[in-house]
Design a protein around this motif. Structure first.
Motif, PDB file in Angstrom:
ATOM      1  N   ARG A  37      -3.111   3.977  -2.712  1.00 41.50           N
ATOM      2  CA  ARG A  37      -3.400   2.885  -3.645  1.00 41.50           C
ATOM      3  C   ARG A  37      -2.519   1.699  -3.287  1.00 41.50           C
ATOM      4  O   ARG A  37      -1.495   1.847  -2.626  1.00 41.50           O
ATOM      5  CB  ARG A  37      -3.081   3.308  -5.080  1.00 41.50           C
ATOM      6  N   SER A  38      -2.899   0.512  -3.762  1.00 41.36           N
ATOM      7  CA  SER A  38      -2.071  -0.669  -3.498  1.00 41.36           C
ATOM      8  C   SER A  38      -1.645  -1.339  -4.800  1.00 41.36           C
ATOM      9  O   SER A  38      -2.251  -1.133  -5.859  1.00 41.36           O
ATOM     10  CB  SER A  38      -2.813  -1.663  -2.618  1.00 41.36           C
ATOM     11  N   LEU A  39      -0.600  -2.148  -4.672  1.00 42.76           N
ATOM     12  CA  LEU A  39      -0.064  -2.929  -5.779  1.00 42.76           C
ATOM     13  C   LEU A  39       0.090  -4.375  -5.328  1.00 42.76           C
ATOM     14  O   LEU A  39       0.457  -4.624  -4.174  1.00 42.76           O
ATOM     15  CB  LEU A  39       1.322  -2.417  -6.188  1.00 42.76           C
ATOM     16  N   PRO A  40      -0.168  -5.327  -6.210  1.00 43.31           N
ATOM     17  CA  PRO A  40       0.137  -6.710  -5.857  1.00 43.31           C
ATOM     18  C   PRO A  40       1.646  -6.872  -5.671  1.00 43.31           C
ATOM     19  O   PRO A  40       2.443  -6.175  -6.297  1.00 43.31           O
ATOM     20  CB  PRO A  40      -0.382  -7.510  -7.053  1.00 43.31           C
ATOM     21  N   LYS A  42       3.771  -9.003  -6.671  1.00 45.42           N
ATOM     22  CA  LYS A  42       4.542  -9.326  -7.875  1.00 45.42           C
ATOM     23  C   LYS A  42       4.919  -8.065  -8.644  1.00 45.42           C
ATOM     24  O   LYS A  42       6.077  -7.888  -9.036  1.00 45.42           O
ATOM     25  CB  LYS A  42       3.743 -10.278  -8.767  1.00 45.42           C
ATOM     26  N   LYS A  43       3.952  -7.174  -8.870  1.00 44.22           N
ATOM     27  CA  LYS A  43       4.238  -5.944  -9.599  1.00 44.22           C
ATOM     28  C   LYS A  43       5.189  -5.059  -8.804  1.00 44.22           C
ATOM     29  O   LYS A  43       6.121  -4.464  -9.366  1.00 44.22           O
ATOM     30  CB  LYS A  43       2.932  -5.194  -9.895  1.00 44.22           C
ATOM     31  N   ALA A  44       4.964  -4.965  -7.507  1.00 39.14           N
ATOM     32  CA  ALA A  44       5.793  -4.095  -6.671  1.00 39.14           C
ATOM     33  C   ALA A  44       7.260  -4.491  -6.730  1.00 39.14           C
ATOM     34  O   ALA A  44       8.147  -3.632  -6.651  1.00 39.14           O
ATOM     35  CB  ALA A  44       5.287  -4.136  -5.229  1.00 39.14           C
ATOM     36  N   CYS A  45       7.515  -5.789  -6.881  1.00 40.15           N
ATOM     37  CA  CYS A  45       8.889  -6.284  -6.871  1.00 40.15           C
ATOM     38  C   CYS A  45       9.490  -6.402  -8.268  1.00 40.15           C
ATOM     39  O   CYS A  45      10.628  -6.873  -8.422  1.00 40.15           O
ATOM     40  CB  CYS A  45       8.956  -7.625  -6.154  1.00 40.15           C
ATOM     41  N   GLU A  46       8.750  -5.987  -9.282  1.00 48.08           N
ATOM     42  CA  GLU A  46       9.269  -6.051 -10.657  1.00 48.08           C
ATOM     43  C   GLU A  46       9.985  -4.752 -11.031  1.00 48.08           C
ATOM     44  O   GLU A  46      11.215  -4.691 -10.999  1.00 48.08           O
ATOM     45  CB  GLU A  46       8.139  -6.346 -11.636  1.00 48.08           C
ATOM     46  N   ASP A  47       9.225  -3.739 -11.406  1.00 50.03           N
ATOM     47  CA  ASP A  47       9.833  -2.554 -12.021  1.00 50.03           C
ATOM     48  C   ASP A  47       9.355  -1.232 -11.444  1.00 50.03           C
ATOM     49  O   ASP A  47       9.604  -0.175 -12.015  1.00 50.03           O
ATOM     50  CB  ASP A  47       9.553  -2.566 -13.527  1.00 50.03           C
ATOM     51  N   VAL A  48       8.680  -1.259 -10.297  1.00 45.92           N
ATOM     52  CA  VAL A  48       8.162  -0.022  -9.712  1.00 45.92           C
ATOM     53  C   VAL A  48       9.317   0.801  -9.149  1.00 45.92           C
ATOM     54  O   VAL A  48      10.180   0.289  -8.427  1.00 45.92           O
ATOM     55  CB  VAL A  48       7.122  -0.316  -8.620  1.00 45.92           C
ATOM     56  N   ILE A 104       0.851  -1.188   0.000  1.00 45.15           N
ATOM     57  CA  ILE A 104       0.000   0.000   0.000  1.00 45.15           C
ATOM     58  C   ILE A 104       0.885   1.236   0.000  1.00 45.15           C
ATOM     59  O   ILE A 104       1.793   1.366   0.834  1.00 45.15           O
ATOM     60  CB  ILE A 104      -0.946   0.016   1.217  1.00 45.15           C
ATOM     61  N   LEU A 105       0.642   2.133  -0.945  1.00 47.39           N
ATOM     62  CA  LEU A 105       1.386   3.383  -1.063  1.00 47.39           C
ATOM     63  C   LEU A 105       0.481   4.530  -0.630  1.00 47.39           C
ATOM     64  O   LEU A 105      -0.610   4.700  -1.178  1.00 47.39           O
ATOM     65  CB  LEU A 105       1.836   3.596  -2.512  1.00 47.39           C
ATOM     66  N   GLU A 106       0.942   5.320   0.322  1.00 50.95           N
ATOM     67  CA  GLU A 106       0.137   6.428   0.843  1.00 50.95           C
ATOM     68  C   GLU A 106       0.883   7.748   0.657  1.00 50.95           C
ATOM     69  O   GLU A 106       2.063   7.869   0.999  1.00 50.95           O
ATOM     70  CB  GLU A 106      -0.179   6.221   2.318  1.00 50.95           C
TER      71      GLU A 106
END
Length: 361
Positions: A163-166, A168-174, A140-142
């Motif tokens: 907002r939040s990210l799964p 998998k996505k958070a650990c890819e390229d964010v 969760i990003l605040e």
């Protein structure tokens, strides 16, 4: 001390004001010419007033399902390994003026989109410092921006944008960005820190980031489940799901809507295309409502998660009159931009054909 942002905002003449408070500005898409959008021409989307933040007191908090909570200063983030990515970012409501009947929301035309070089720290590097637990499923990003929601359904009192990210996505390229096109972020673009989520609509790229929460349960916050969500059908039942990836899409920059073009002359139609899986594979152009299509030329440059410029040399009709120009894109997975609006998308995800009407004179 607090940062004074009065002299760092985009000059008013370069952007169209869609609202003054909160600040919402868009680039006139008809002026598109730079593959990398200049900072002063990059669109601005705010939900609440821009927070005033000084780096001397600001901290990034990392907490939740982690082995050790973190509190990182601006200088500590600068000292971590830095990365630069190019990414196109689009507001989920871009193109809303094309919807009929009219819907609520910021009246974006075509310019709530831009392509830039973002520099900063990979989110996964920050998460690695904290040590994410095995049962974590979301990040969760605040942001520091906060205010009251004006229309129901709404929670009572003020809330922060989040907002939040799964995982998998958070650990890819964010990326947790500190710089935009080689310059420190301005307050309107999220100073001192913002997320950049490549391939996703801009609502996921939380600005003025101040807290990261690692969660073992799905996040159902206002901007995750009520706003920035759309209907999908599961076993015939309508279900709300959060917006995420940008679908394949192309837009016409020139000619502009209602422009007069000379009859029987060559005219360079051009614009940009982005989104979809694996990048843009082709762009096609039509002047007969999509009955026939001609291939547009796509620029040679192809950067992952960045838009691609395209152009078409149009021999304008010898007969004066009103003509409707249409462009569509197809991604590398074979998905083509649809002709019609999906009603379940509400006021977001405007990815269907966006016709530009011109007068041949």
């Amino acid at each position: 001390m607090k940062t004074n942002h009065a002299d760092t905002e985009a000059p008013a003449q370069t952007l169209i004001t869609r609202s003054a408070e909160p600040v919402n500005l868009e680039m006139p898409f008809s002026t598109l010419q730079d593959f990398v959008t200049p900072n002063e021409r990059f669109y601005v989307r705010c939900h609440f007033p821009i927070p005033e933040i000084g780096t001397d007191t600001w901290r990034l908090q990392v907490e939740g399902a982690v082995n050790a909570t973190l509190e990182l200063t601006h200088a500590e983030l600068r000292a971590m390994p830095q990365h630069t990515i190019m990414a196109t970012m689009e507001c989920a409501g871009n193109g809303r003026t094309f919807l009929q009947p009219k819907v609520k929301g910021v009246e974006w035309d075509l310019g709530a989109v831009g392509n830039a070089n973002w520099s900063g720290v990979l989110l996964r590097d920050v998460l690695d410092k904290a040590g994410v637990r095995d049962d974590a499923i979301e990040i969760i990003l605040e942001g520091a921006d906060r205010g009251e929601i004006k229309e129901p359904p709404r929670p009572a009192g003020e809330i922060n944008y989040a907002r939040s990210l799964p995982m998998k996505k958070a650990c890819e390229d964010v990326l947790l960005a500190l710089d935009l096109n080689g310059a420190p972020l301005t307050p309107s673009h999220g100073f001192p820190l913002r997320a950049v989520v490549p391939g996703w609509y801009g609502m996921a790229s939380v600005k003025w980031l101040e807290r990261i929460m690692v969660s073992t349960t799905p996040f159902l916050g206002y901007y995750q489940s009520i706003d920035y969500a759309y209907w999908t059908r599961r076993d015939g039942l309508p279900t709300l799901v959060p917006l995420s990836k940008m679908p394949v899409k192309a837009q016409i920059a020139q000619p502009a809507m209602n422009e007069e073009v000379p009859a029987g002359k060559p005219y360079r139609v051009h614009g940009a295309a982005w989104g979809g899986e694996g990048g843009i594979a082709k762009v096609e152009f039509s002047i007969d409502g999509g009955a026939t299509w001609s291939a547009a030329k796509i620029a040679d440059s192809a950067e992952k998660n960045a838009w691609r410029f395209w152009e078409f040399q149009w021999e304008t009709p010898a007969t004066p009159g009103r003509y409707t120009l249409i462009v569509r894109a197809t991604d590398a997975a074979g998905k083509t931009q649809p002709s019609e609006r999906v009603a379940d998308y509400g006021s977001y995800m405007i990815d269907h054909w966006l016709p530009i009407e011109v007068e041949v004179v």
